[in-house]
Motif scaffolding. Structure first.
Motif, PDB file in Angstrom:
ATOM      1  N   PHE A 135       0.672  -1.266  -0.140  1.00 26.49           N
ATOM      2  CA  PHE A 135       0.009   0.161   0.097  1.00 26.49           C
ATOM      3  C   PHE A 135       0.758   1.262   0.015  1.00 26.49           C
ATOM      4  O   PHE A 135       0.542   2.313  -0.571  1.00 26.49           O
ATOM      5  N   ALA A 136       2.056   1.274   0.597  1.00 21.66           N
ATOM      6  CA  ALA A 136       2.968   2.323   0.619  1.00 21.66           C
ATOM      7  C   ALA A 136       3.607   2.699  -0.816  1.00 21.66           C
ATOM      8  O   ALA A 136       3.429   3.522  -1.167  1.00 21.66           O
ATOM      9  N   ILE A 137       3.780   1.587  -1.463  1.00 24.61           N
ATOM     10  CA  ILE A 137       4.034   1.864  -2.926  1.00 24.61           C
ATOM     11  C   ILE A 137       3.059   2.401  -3.840  1.00 24.61           C
ATOM     12  O   ILE A 137       3.169   3.318  -4.678  1.00 24.61           O
ATOM     13  N   MET A 138       1.937   1.648  -3.742  1.00 22.74           N
ATOM     14  CA  MET A 138       0.620   2.176  -4.523  1.00 22.74           C
ATOM     15  C   MET A 138       0.463   3.792  -4.059  1.00 22.74           C
ATOM     16  O   MET A 138       0.365   4.433  -4.849  1.00 22.74           O
ATOM     17  N   SER A 139       0.535   4.212  -2.726  1.00 21.89           N
ATOM     18  CA  SER A 139       0.320   5.539  -2.379  1.00 21.89           C
ATOM     19  C   SER A 139       1.427   6.311  -3.107  1.00 21.89           C
ATOM     20  O   SER A 139       1.062   7.558  -3.554  1.00 21.89           O
ATOM     21  N   VAL A 140       2.719   5.976  -3.144  1.00 24.54           N
ATOM     22  CA  VAL A 140       3.864   6.644  -3.642  1.00 24.54           C
ATOM     23  C   VAL A 140       3.712   6.944  -4.945  1.00 24.54           C
ATOM     24  O   VAL A 140       3.779   7.909  -5.524  1.00 24.54           O
ATOM     25  N   ALA A 141       3.083   5.791  -5.720  1.00 21.06           N
ATOM     26  CA  ALA A 141       2.943   5.797  -7.097  1.00 21.06           C
ATOM     27  C   ALA A 141       2.094   6.990  -7.594  1.00 21.06           C
ATOM     28  O   ALA A 141       2.010   7.564  -8.408  1.00 21.06           O
ATOM     29  N   ALA A 142       0.785   6.970  -6.786  1.00 18.52           N
ATOM     30  CA  ALA A 142      -0.252   7.827  -7.161  1.00 18.52           C
ATOM     31  C   ALA A 142       0.386   9.270  -6.845  1.00 18.52           C
ATOM     32  O   ALA A 142       0.117  10.282  -7.604  1.00 18.52           O
ATOM     33  N   ALA A 143       1.097   9.500  -5.580  1.00 22.82           N
ATOM     34  CA  ALA A 143       1.643  10.839  -5.269  1.00 22.82           C
ATOM     35  C   ALA A 143       2.383  11.404  -6.336  1.00 22.82           C
ATOM     36  O   ALA A 143       2.604  12.527  -6.737  1.00 22.82           O
ATOM     37  N   ILE A 146       0.744  12.416  -9.426  1.00 20.60           N
ATOM     38  CA  ILE A 146       0.392  13.866  -9.184  1.00 20.60           C
ATOM     39  C   ILE A 146       1.450  15.062  -9.363  1.00 20.60           C
ATOM     40  O   ILE A 146       1.061  16.135  -9.858  1.00 20.60           O
ATOM     41  N   ILE A 147       2.501  14.864  -8.723  1.00 24.41           N
ATOM     42  CA  ILE A 147       3.612  15.875  -8.699  1.00 24.41           C
ATOM     43  C   ILE A 147       4.103  16.004 -10.124  1.00 24.41           C
ATOM     44  O   ILE A 147       4.454  16.896 -10.649  1.00 24.41           O
ATOM     45  N   GLU A 148       4.191  14.659 -10.971  1.00 25.07           N
ATOM     46  CA  GLU A 148       4.621  14.797 -12.061  1.00 25.07           C
ATOM     47  C   GLU A 148       3.719  15.665 -13.143  1.00 25.07           C
ATOM     48  O   GLU A 148       4.224  16.535 -13.789  1.00 25.07           O
TER      49      GLU A 148
END
Length: 209
Positions: A135-143, A146-148
């Protein structure tokens, strides 16, 4: 790191990454994009070095973390859409440059060290540590997506397009996140197999004793 062997592994990987970093820094396709891409890589390297003073990472975890660092740093040099990667694209029969997909997959490998830290610190049992890593990886991926998007919108023009690296795919962000998640699942599967093997070996040693 208390293990001399693991410390050596870290130092060798760090030396290799330093060579990749220097290669990347020489005449990048876009200096602005290079700086924007290299900042998170250097920040992650700093976190790895700091956490390594608190927890002894396994060799597998160290290698997995440095895979992304190297791939991301190479992508920073060329921009991800322009990395010389034709051999792989031909193998999978794609006209699109899929280097960024491979790099996103490698991000998912960080689920392994995340879960490993939680297990070694006895913060969570293996199953919950693995779920947290996923879930940490999935959250970082989504974040990151968004930053990109924000950076691309602010930079605009060719620089923004180069940083975004969507290559005209309207589902690029979703596919990138899928690659992140797939990488995490593979990493956690490797951890599961390793832990099962370690348990089996330990049980065999006890029975022989």
């Amino acid at each position: 790191m208390s293990s001399n062997s693991n410390r050596l592994t870290f130092n060798v990987l760090l030396l290799f990454y330093t060579a990749v970093f220097l290669f990347s820094a020489i005449s990048p396709a876009s200096r602005a994009v290079w700086i924007a891409e290299i900042i998170p890589a250097v920040a992650i390297l700093g976190v790895i070095a700091w956490v390594s003073t608190k927890v002894e990472f396994s060799k597998t975890a160290l290698v997995m973390m440095f895979i992304w660092l190297c791939l991301h740093t190479i992508g920073a040099k060329y921009t991800f859409a322009e990395v010389p990667f034709d051999w792989f694209n031909h193998v999978i029969g794609s006209e699109r440059n899929n280097f960024d997909r491979v790099a996103h997959f490698s991000i998912g490998l960080y689920a392994y060290p995340i879960a490993e830290v939680l297990i070694k610190k006895k913060v969570a049992k293996p199953v919950f540590a693995s779920l947290f890593g996923l879930f940490a990886i999935m959250s970082v991926a989504a974040a990151y997506e968004i930053i990109e998007w924000w950076y691309a919108a602010i930079a605009g023009g060719d620089e923004g397009i180069a940083f975004l690296g969507s290559q005209g795919d309207i589902w690029d962000a979703q596919k990138d996140m899928l690659c992140d998640t797939t990488g995490a699942l593979v990493a956690l599967l490797i951890m599961r197999v390793q832990r099962s093997t370690d348990w089996y070996c330990s049980e065999s040693s006890l029975s022989k004793g």
